[in-house]
Write an enzyme that holds these catalytic residues in place. Structure first.
Site, mmCIF file in Angstrom:
data_model
loop_
_atom_site.group_PDB
_atom_site.id
_atom_site.type_symbol
_atom_site.label_atom_id
_atom_site.label_comp_id
_atom_site.label_asym_id
_atom_site.label_seq_id
_atom_site.Cartn_x
_atom_site.Cartn_y
_atom_site.Cartn_z
ATOM 1 N N LYS A 1 31.532 16.199 41.209
ATOM 2 C CA LYS A 1 31.552 17.439 42.126
ATOM 3 C C LYS A 1 30.347 17.012 43.077
ATOM 4 O O LYS A 1 29.082 16.803 42.836
ATOM 5 C CB LYS A 1 30.979 18.564 41.311
ATOM 6 C CG LYS A 1 31.607 19.833 41.918
ATOM 7 C CD LYS A 1 30.814 21.071 41.876
ATOM 8 C CE LYS A 1 29.445 21.119 42.471
ATOM 9 N NZ LYS A 1 29.382 21.107 43.958
ATOM 10 N N GLU B 1 18.588 13.754 35.688
ATOM 11 C CA GLU B 1 17.521 13.505 36.661
ATOM 12 C C GLU B 1 17.057 14.509 37.483
ATOM 13 O O GLU B 1 17.630 15.196 38.118
ATOM 14 C CB GLU B 1 18.180 12.491 37.512
ATOM 15 C CG GLU B 1 18.623 11.191 36.937
ATOM 16 C CD GLU B 1 17.547 10.299 36.535
ATOM 17 O OE1 GLU B 1 16.528 10.630 37.000
ATOM 18 O OE2 GLU B 1 18.014 9.445 35.866
ATOM 19 N N CYS C 1 13.075 13.617 45.297
ATOM 20 C CA CYS C 1 12.442 14.148 44.067
ATOM 21 C C CYS C 1 11.296 13.192 43.600
ATOM 22 O O CYS C 1 10.603 13.484 42.667
ATOM 23 C CB CYS C 1 13.557 13.916 42.834
ATOM 24 S SG CYS C 1 14.125 12.151 42.967
HETATM 25 N N1 LIG Z 1 15.274 13.162 39.454
HETATM 26 C C1 LIG Z 1 16.171 13.015 40.483
HETATM 27 O O1 LIG Z 1 16.843 11.762 40.385
HETATM 28 C C2 LIG Z 1 16.380 14.017 41.330
HETATM 29 C C3 LIG Z 1 16.917 13.461 42.826
HETATM 30 C C4 LIG Z 1 17.185 14.501 43.827
HETATM 31 C C5 LIG Z 1 16.692 15.629 43.488
HETATM 32 N N2 LIG Z 1 16.186 15.951 42.398
HETATM 33 C C6 LIG Z 1 15.622 17.629 42.163
HETATM 34 O O2 LIG Z 1 16.606 18.562 42.798
HETATM 35 C C7 LIG Z 1 15.841 19.432 43.211
HETATM 36 C C8 LIG Z 1 16.257 19.849 44.766
HETATM 37 O O3 LIG Z 1 17.685 20.157 44.713
HETATM 38 P P1 LIG Z 1 18.300 21.453 44.555
HETATM 39 O O4 LIG Z 1 17.207 22.552 44.626
HETATM 40 O O5 LIG Z 1 19.431 21.784 45.538
HETATM 41 O O6 LIG Z 1 18.792 21.577 43.086
HETATM 42 P P2 LIG Z 1 19.973 22.327 42.375
HETATM 43 O O7 LIG Z 1 19.886 22.116 40.933
HETATM 44 O O8 LIG Z 1 20.019 23.577 42.791
HETATM 45 O O9 LIG Z 1 21.216 21.879 42.886
HETATM 46 C C9 LIG Z 1 21.556 20.310 42.731
HETATM 47 C C10 LIG Z 1 23.102 20.259 42.551
HETATM 48 O O10 LIG Z 1 23.530 21.135 41.383
HETATM 49 C C11 LIG Z 1 24.673 21.806 41.832
HETATM 50 N N3 LIG Z 1 24.375 23.313 40.930
HETATM 51 C C12 LIG Z 1 23.841 24.159 41.203
HETATM 52 N N4 LIG Z 1 23.780 25.272 40.343
HETATM 53 C C13 LIG Z 1 24.887 24.557 39.438
HETATM 54 C C14 LIG Z 1 25.351 25.079 38.283
HETATM 55 N N5 LIG Z 1 25.087 26.233 37.530
HETATM 56 N N6 LIG Z 1 26.310 24.029 37.704
HETATM 57 C C15 LIG Z 1 26.642 23.116 38.263
HETATM 58 N N7 LIG Z 1 26.209 22.448 39.186
HETATM 59 C C16 LIG Z 1 24.979 23.301 39.906
HETATM 60 C C17 LIG Z 1 24.231 22.312 43.347
HETATM 61 O O11 LIG Z 1 25.509 22.721 43.994
HETATM 62 C C18 LIG Z 1 23.816 20.867 43.523
HETATM 63 O O12 LIG Z 1 24.981 20.013 43.919
HETATM 64 C C19 LIG Z 1 14.561 19.149 43.054
HETATM 65 O O13 LIG Z 1 13.793 19.886 41.885
HETATM 66 C C20 LIG Z 1 14.530 17.670 43.027
HETATM 67 O O14 LIG Z 1 13.403 17.143 42.624
HETATM 68 C C21 LIG Z 1 15.931 15.205 41.305
HETATM 69 O O1 LIG Z 2 15.496 12.228 45.279
HETATM 70 C C1 LIG Z 2 15.629 11.256 44.428
HETATM 71 C C2 LIG Z 2 15.944 9.838 44.790
HETATM 72 C C3 LIG Z 2 14.728 9.378 45.573
HETATM 73 C C4 LIG Z 2 15.040 7.740 45.685
HETATM 74 O O2 LIG Z 2 15.724 7.046 44.825
HETATM 75 O O3 LIG Z 2 14.097 7.213 46.520
#
Ligand SMILES: NC(=O)c1ccc[n+]([C@@H]2O[C@H](COP(=O)([O-])OP(=O)(O)OC[C@H]3O[C@@H](n4cnc5c(N)ncnc54)[C@H](O)[C@@H]3O)[C@@H](O)[C@H]2O)c1
Ligand SMILES: O=CCCC(=O)O
Length: 497
Positions: A185, A262, A296
């Site tokens: 998705k 993640e 992130c």
């Molecule tokens: N650890 C990693 O690799 C990583 C990488 C990128 C972002 N992040 C984290 O993501 C956050 C930022 O992104 P965000 O605020 O958009 O996150 P989010 O969790 O709100 O959204 C992430 C994804 O999940 C989907 N989503 C939201 N609610 C959902 C549900 N109930 N069921 C299924 N899918 C759902 C969203 O549409 C989006 O595609 C930050 O906390 C960041 O650190 C982590």
């Molecule tokens: O946001 C998460 C991924 C960041 C990265 O792979 O550099």
């Protein structure tokens, strides 16, 4: 044709459909959602608002494709993944333009993401033929234990917007290399990058049904719940916030699904007095402001030891002044808009300033450029009572704080719930050993601002989730181990068991 498509060398790379069973399809309801450019708020195009019927079709297609895909040799799967790498690499410029248009990131970052994406297909093409099992000595000499690594089955992948292509690639390439099939998705803000990725997979020879993509904005929570509750989907991998990760885990309890999460970070960036200051400043500029602070692994709390604090802050501010904020498509721009909203950045600044943090640079919205633009901001004299110290900003705010001792900074760095990335700047080898081992984070970067690499296992501890992506461990999340014990009871040895 959407204006973005007409600006591409290969306009067919922009697809306003979902991808199910090898077909580009509308949603069954006929509903669509608009995709906007965060720099200009212009509508770039639209995508189907997939619903549960569409998701079920995608799951059925992935289920039907699984037996044949898993039965292929790892080498056969590798050839497709390798060709996919070639196709992504050849389309780097167009892919960069699509990522910039829907995510906002500056052209060099967007093209860099295309290269980063391609690398996961190259990497996992090399892993696919090498998913060895084990033969383990048995305590009965007439028996043998064999461990087979087998693909877990259909995988549900939920993708974020901040690396709309690379985060998908890191999951998809590993899952397909392992012999799994996929229902992904894509994020509702950035569906086109995922579609481009799927199209290039199709051109690389991916059989129908092996990769399916549903596109959705408002139905996302419903689709997420259905993926978790599906008995056909055997594994969910999610990249996003800790809040949503915990929800998905709860929702997956009834099917006891294998999960990779993640999740959010709140990375400490620690600079000791003995650090090489030029390295520390350059590393901090990258670690803090990459993709306008929306990765992130972005440094969220910059701890600088008191002896080097003033000089570090001065040089860091000078470095930030060398950047240029603007629309990501402008070749002179280094930092684009925020993809979502500037509100959280502003709240963190207001809170910190109300508690006596000093604004060393920036601090304001940039409405003359657009609603989602914010100045790259540096705050000094930050302390632990400020919200920015305990919550990830996910935006262009560098919060610099002073510390005195090694014990103190480790305690403060470890004080948060999450544990994804951390950074350490030091030239003292003994300190390097002590501090890296005591930091409660999944990843520690030492004297560099860059963590991610295809061969480096990526993932967190504590509330940052679990599972590792990329690297030689990346396929493990998509495999199950089967134990096969052969041989009968050898009575001569049973007394030894
Ligand atoms: N650890 C990693 O690799 C990583 C990488 C990128 C972002 N992040 C984290 O993501 C956050 C930022 O992104 P965000 O605020 O958009 O996150 P989010 O969790 O709100 O959204 C992430 C994804 O999940 C989907 N989503 C939201 N609610 C959902 C549900 N109930 N069921 C299924 N899918 C759902 C969203 O549409 C989006 O595609 C930050 O906390 C960041 O650190 C982590
Ligand atoms: O946001 C998460 C991924 C960041 C990265 O792979 O550099």
């Amino acid at each position: 044709m959407a204006p973005l498509a007409s600006s591409l060398q290969d306009p067919s790379l922009l697809i306003e459909k979902a991808y199910i069973n090898g077909e580009w399809v509308s949603s069954k309801s006929g509903e669509t959602f608009e995709v906007r450019n965060p720099a200009t708020d212009e509508v770039l195009g639209s995508c189907p608002e997939s619903n549960l019927d569409d998701l079920n079709d995608a799951i059925a297609a992935a289920e039907a494709a699984f037996p044949l895909w898993r039965a292929q040799s790892g080498r056969a799967r590798a050839r497709i993944l390798r060709k996919w790498f070639d196709l992504i690499t050849a389309s780097k410029v167009d892919i960069g333009a699509i990522i910039t248009a829907e995510n906002g990131k500056a052209k060099p970052d967007a093209e860099g993401e295309a290269v980063f994406t391609a690398g996961f297909f190259e990497w996992f093409a090399e892993e696919a033929p090498r998913l060895y099992g084990d033969v383990v000595p048995h305590s009965n000499p007439s028996s043998r234990t064999t461990i087979l690594k087998q693909p877990i089955g259909v995988c549900g992948l939920i993708l974020p917007w901040n690396f709309p292509m690379a985060m998908g690639a890191r999951k998809i390439a590993a899952a397909l290399a392992a012999g799994c099939t996929v229902v992904a998705k894509s994020d509702g803000l950035t569906p086109f990058s995922s579609n481009t990725l799927a199209l290039l997979g199709e051109r690389a020879g991916l059989p129908k049904g092996v990769l399916n993509i549903v596109t959705s904005l408002k139905n996302t929570p419903k689709l997420g719940l259905a993926m978790c509750e599906s008995d056909v989907i055997k594994k969910i991998s999610f990249t996003g916030s800790t809040r949503v990760g915990k929800l998905l885990m709860k929702q997956s309890a009834s099917t006891l699904k294998k999960l990779s999460l993640e999740l959010g970070g709140n990375a400490p960036f620690i600079v000791f007095d003995d650090a090489d200051i030029k390295t520390a400043v350059q590393s901090a500029l990258i670690a803090k402001f990459k993709v306008t602070g929306q990765t992130c692994v972005c440094a969220n709390r910059i701890y600088v030891q008191e002896g080097i604090y003033d000089e570090f802050a001065k040089q860091f501010v000078e470095g930030v002044k060398g950047f240029r904020v603007g629309p990501g498509s402008d070749p002179n721009v280094t930092h684009g808009p925020l993809t979502t909203s500037v509100a959280k950045v502003e709240e963190h600044i207001q809170d910190a300033v109300s508690k006596k943090a000093k604004v060393l640079l920036g601090g304001n919205r940039l409405p003359n450029i657009g609603n989602n633009f914010f100045e790259l901001t540096v705050l000094g004299d930050v302390d632990d009572t400020m919200v920015v110290s305990s919550e990830e900003t996910f935006g262009p705010l560098a919060a610099i704080t002073k510390f005195k001792t090694e014990d103190e900074v480790i305690k403060r760095a470890n004080s948060v719930e999450v544990g994804l990335a951390s950074y350490l700047m030091t030239t003292d080898l003994n300190r390097y050993h002590r501090v890296t081992e005591r930091l409660e984070f999944g990843m520690v970067a030492v004297n560099t601002g860059v963590i991610a690499d295809h061969g480096a296992p990526f993932g967190g501890v504590k509330h940052s989730g679990f599972g590792r992506e990329g690297s030689k461990y990346g396929c493990d999340d998509y495999l199950v181990y089967k134990t096969i014990v052969t041989g009968g009871i050898d009575t001569k040895y049973t007394s030894l068991l």
